[in-house]
Design an enzyme around this catalytic site. Structure first.
Site, short mmCIF file in Angstrom:
data_model
loop_
_atom_site.label_atom_id
_atom_site.label_comp_id
_atom_site.label_asym_id
_atom_site.label_seq_id
_atom_site.Cartn_x
_atom_site.Cartn_y
_atom_site.Cartn_z
CG ASP A 32 -14.01 8.34 -8.76
OD1 ASP A 32 -13.06 8.53 -7.96
OD2 ASP A 32 -14.66 7.08 -8.47
CD GLU A 34 -16.40 3.73 -7.33
OE1 GLU A 34 -15.86 2.82 -6.53
OE2 GLU A 34 -16.19 4.64 -7.16
CG HIS A 174 -16.62 4.30 -1.89
ND1 HIS A 174 -15.28 4.54 -2.01
CD2 HIS A 174 -16.80 4.52 -0.50
CE1 HIS A 174 -14.69 5.08 -0.87
NE2 HIS A 174 -15.52 4.89 0.15
CG ASP A 179 -16.57 8.87 -5.30
OD1 ASP A 179 -17.71 9.33 -4.60
OD2 ASP A 179 -16.02 7.95 -5.01
#
Length: 567
Positions: A32, A34, A174, A179
């Protein structure tokens, strides 16, 4: 064609897991990211990478790093993720973080929720840094969830909603690692559900999200009895009519894909719906499988195969043997001592080649039959200087014969005269900016050079009563092929521990007897002989026996020529 018996390494034990890589044995890297925004194309950058590596339901490693995006993080992104400019100020740049992640993920199957987003960012920055992108296979949990989780269970397929459905031990917030951990739980929940639906391998998991009709998926049992070996497969309808013929290095895996993957070709999807059985023919080598495929397509002419159905529909350019020879287009080769160029798979290509030859050699184009002492008026081609005009006695037989010898030499050995003349015409037309006309000449020249090269290569192999060659395959096995007059007569693999010379001799003795064809025509179809030639020209080929001379002219049509490539 005979095939030496080869014992498959799959004979000893076969189970359901053979259909692909069992999910319990696959290492998944759930990742994942960001970022500073939603589009790498708009200049958005990565601020955090989190990943969890799992196998057999167990976590075997985790990866987490903040990334300095070298740009300010928008305020709403900072509020959403909790990642601030101060947090990433001392973090490594993407040029350091990405190689570390790729090393962590190497050898795994990448998994992400909305994988296009995460993988798209990773690939972009790999390209930006000139980093080689590993050949990752990718699983997208969003696509799987859309096929498994109904609206009654969750209002949407966001990670947070799915985490609640599958009672994840981690709440998505987030942040990349959290995540990724939640996505692991979602992945395992999806795999548990899919297992009850018969999805047990990575290949089935990857294709389950495809839009495959239930009736089509139910037919996958038709592949169950096929071996994991190279060969040919035939789809048949309920009246045993052959619908489609194909070839594969792994029969079972390939045939099963027709029932578990989305087939974008509508005609093949229709064929699968009509199919009621699949027959597999195991072959010793991939080359044998290719050859058998061609022969079966020519024999059955399956309506769902588009290529190779009519090998008999070909055209040749013929240089006749008569007092005043000429060029003509014919559909078959006769035992008449004439010279032939081809075969051409289309008449238009043959006509294009014929035009190039007529532009170069001013022999007669009429089909009239006249003896050694013609007496008639010249045609318009003679008036234009494009025919020597033997019809009105403008040329003597020895001069005409000399031009014919040049033409024969261009057909069989050296195409230079044709190439030079047509190139000169193209250059003159280009100077006058008559580019369309120059393009016509270019296409004619390309047709001639391709045909001449094809004829020379096929003739060379066809004239050899026997060629025996061997090559080590990717698995280290020695594949042996016996070729007679351009036709594959036998194929086999030398078993380990067996005397190679004795095996090859036994294969030769049991090989098919092949009678040579007339002229340059191989004893097989031209397409089969060209497949054989491609194999013979592979690196690592060892010639065991050559009966005859397998050669091509040094200055022949097969060498590169300027201006013959089509745009």
């Amino acid at each position: 064609m005979t095939t030496a018996p080869v014992r498959s390494r799959w004979e000893e034990q076969r189970s359901f897991d053979e259909l692909g890589r069992p999910l319990r044995d696959v290492t998944f890297c759930v990742v994942d990211l960001e970022t500073t925004g939603g589009s790498v194309g708009d200049g958005d950058r990565i601020t955090e990478i989190g990943a969890v590596k799992v196998r057999g339901g167990e976590v075997i490693g985790e990866f987490q790093t903040l990334v300095n995006p070298d740009t300010a993080i928008p305020a709403f992104i900072a509020v959403l993720t909790g990642i601030t400019n101060g947090m990433v100020a001392d973090a490594p740049p993407i040029s350091s973080a990405l190689p570390a992640f790729l090393e962590f993920a190497r050898g795994s199957v990448l998994v992400a929720h909305n994988a296009g987003f995460d993988v798209g960012f990773l690939r972009h920055f790999a390209r930006e840094q000139d980093l080689p992108w590993p050949d990752f296979e990718v699983v997208d949990t969003v696509k799987l969830a859309r096929r498994v989780v109904t609206r009654d269970e969750a209002p949407n397929h966001k990670l947070s909603s799915l985490a609640r459905v599958f009672r994840s031990g981690t709440t998505p917030n987030h942040r990349a690692l959290a995540d990724a951990r939640a996505t692991v739980d979602v992945l395992h929940g999806l795999m548990e559900r899919l297992g009850s639906l018969g999805v047990h391998t990575l290949e089935e998991l990857q294709t389950y999200s495809s839009k495959v009709a239930a009736a089509q998926r139910r037919k996958r049992h038709l592949a169950d009895r096929l071996p994991h070996a190279p060969g040919v497969y035939l789809f048949c309808d309920d009246q045993s009519r052959v619908l489609y013929v194909g070839t594969s290095k792994d029969l079972r895996k390939r045939v099963r894909s027709y029932f578990t993957a989305s087939e974008t070709r509508s005609r093949i999807g229709e064929m699968v719906r009509l199919a009621s059985s699949v027959t597999g023919i195991e072959c010793a080598t991939p080359l044998e499988a290719e050859v058998r495929e061609l022969r079966l397509i020519a024999e059955h002419k399956p309506s769902y195969n588009r290529r190779s159905r009519f090998p008999e529909k070909v055209t040749f350019v013929k240089l006749t043997r008569e007092p005043w020879p000429r060029l003509s287009l014919v559909k078959r080769v006769l035992d008449d001592d004439a010279d032939y160029l081809g075969p051409f798979s289309s008449r238009s290509a043959a006509e294009s080649c014929l035009a190039a030859l007529h532009e170069t050699f001013p022999i007669r184009q009429c089909s009239d039959k006249f003896g050694r002492h013609p007496s008639r008026s010249a045609c318009v081609l003679a008036e234009l200087g494009r025919c020597l005009s033997p019809c009105d006695g403008s040329v003597d037989s020895s001069t005409y014969a000399a031009v014919v010898r040049q033409l024969r030499d261009a057909l069989l050995r050296h195409p230079d005269d044709v190439v030079e003349l047509v190139n000169a015409k193209m250059a003159a037309l280009a100077e006058q900016e008559r580019f369309e006309e120059a393009g016509v000449h270019r296409d004619r020249l390309a047709s001639f050079v391709r045909a001449a090269a094809r004829t020379q290569r096929l003739t060379s192999l066809t004239r050899c009563p026997e060629v025996v060659a061997t090559r080590r395959d990717d698995g280290g096995r020695w594949c042996v092929h016996v070729i007679r007059h351009g036709r594959l007569a036998a194929a086999g693999v030398i078993p380990s521990g067996v005397d190679a010379r004795s095996y090859v001799e036994q294969l030769r003795v049991s090989a098919e007897t092949v009678v040579p064809s007339i002229g340059p025509i191989p004893a097989a179809t031209a397409e089969e002989s060209e497949r054989i030639l491609r194999w013979l020209e592979l690196p690592g080929i060892r010639l065991v026996e050559v009966d005859g001379e397998w050669t091509c002219p040094v200055r022949g049509a097969g060498r590169p020529h300027p201006s013959t490539a089509t745009s």
